[in-house]
Design an enzyme around this catalytic site. Sequence first.
Site, PDB file in Angstrom:
ATOM      1  N   CYS A  22       0.630  -0.961   0.662  1.00 37.93           N
ATOM      2  CA  CYS A  22       0.017   0.258   0.390  1.00 37.93           C
ATOM      3  C   CYS A  22       0.368   1.153  -0.149  1.00 37.93           C
ATOM      4  O   CYS A  22       1.976   1.158   1.092  1.00 37.93           O
ATOM      5  CB  CYS A  22      -1.016  -0.341   1.337  1.00 37.93           C
TER       6      CYS A  22
ATOM      7  N   CYS B  37      -0.640   3.589  -6.337  1.00 38.53           N
ATOM      8  CA  CYS B  37      -1.728   3.419  -5.634  1.00 38.53           C
ATOM      9  C   CYS B  37      -1.923   1.772  -6.245  1.00 38.53           C
ATOM     10  O   CYS B  37      -1.849   1.976  -7.084  1.00 38.53           O
ATOM     11  CB  CYS B  37      -2.678   3.794  -5.393  1.00 38.53           C
TER      12      CYS B  37
HETATM   13  N1  DGL Z   1      -4.547   1.230  -2.435  1.00 39.34           N
HETATM   14  C1  DGL Z   1      -3.457   1.678  -1.383  1.00 39.34           C
HETATM   15  C2  DGL Z   1      -2.242   2.425  -2.032  1.00 39.34           C
HETATM   16  O1  DGL Z   1      -1.022   2.193  -2.267  1.00 39.34           O
HETATM   17  C3  DGL Z   1      -4.614   2.835  -0.283  1.00 39.34           C
HETATM   18  C4  DGL Z   1      -5.631   3.591  -1.100  1.00 39.34           C
HETATM   19  C5  DGL Z   1      -6.706   3.659  -0.456  1.00 39.34           C
HETATM   20  O2  DGL Z   1      -8.011   3.011   0.036  1.00 39.34           O
HETATM   21  O3  DGL Z   1      -7.081   5.121  -0.892  1.00 39.34           O
HETATM   22  O4  DGL Z   1      -2.432   3.854  -1.202  1.00 39.34           O
END
Ligand code: DGL
Length: 271
Positions: free
Chosen positions: A82, A192
């Site tokens: 993440c 993301c």
């Molecule tokens: N998928 C995550 C990232 O890489 C978080 C996305 C979210 O929940 O806003 O930042």
Amino acid sequence: MSTSNHNNNPNSRPVGFFDSGVGGLSVYARFKQTIPQEDTLYFGDLANMPYGNKTQGELISFARDILDFFKEKDVKAVVIACNTSSAQAYDFVKNDYEFKIYPIIQSCARVIASYNYKSIGVFATEATVKSGVYTRELKKYNPTVSVHEISCPNWVPIVENNKYTEKSAIEDVKNQVDKMLEFSPDRVILGCTHYPYLMSLLKEFAPEELFIDPAAIFVDYIKSDLGKSGLLNQNGGSEDFFVSANPESFKAHAKIFYQVKKLPFCVKLSS
Ligand code: DGL
């Protein structure tokens, strides 16, 4: 559920992964393909999703709860699949655990900087862009690179709610890509882990080769580091999935990137 009985062989302890939802599966799927003999645990924090609009204090607290959960599971390493958590929480938790912690941004930026692009774009959540960690990490290894970060607050809900074909979603993706193209970047990092799910839309508005999904770079780095540390497992391959809410939704939306066979276990963490 896997039980931990790794006393005779510390290498056979599992590797934990976490993200706010299904996004981290873009990293997880690559990991399972590249290092299939590791036992793995995946935690999707659906109760707190999306992470992108949360405060730093909240994100540190979510990360600690999940790392404590993995500590109980006797992991040998945790992959922060993440970007938002890597950007906002990693620096505050990295010294508090005995197992290895791999944050996606810090692990990948060094490799991407070594390609010597002059101009790099980053699409990421609001919290990641606000942290400036992509710019900081890329410039650490390539001080002359120019970095353009754009936040895309609507993209995680598009992925989590399966809205790829809605007109507003298509327009939003087009607008953000157009904005990014004004900087003429050599490459654009999908900063993301949810965003690679949008590739079918992104490539309508810019060449697919423009976009970097950091998952492959990240997994190669983890494999090499586990190998150097003598921590690779030759005899595993089990997996368990956990969520903090909505197991059915997780299982249903996961399938674009990874077939989650059983319904995930739903566990409440303390935050
Ligand atoms: N998928 C995550 C990232 O890489 C978080 C996305 C979210 O929940 O806003 O930042």
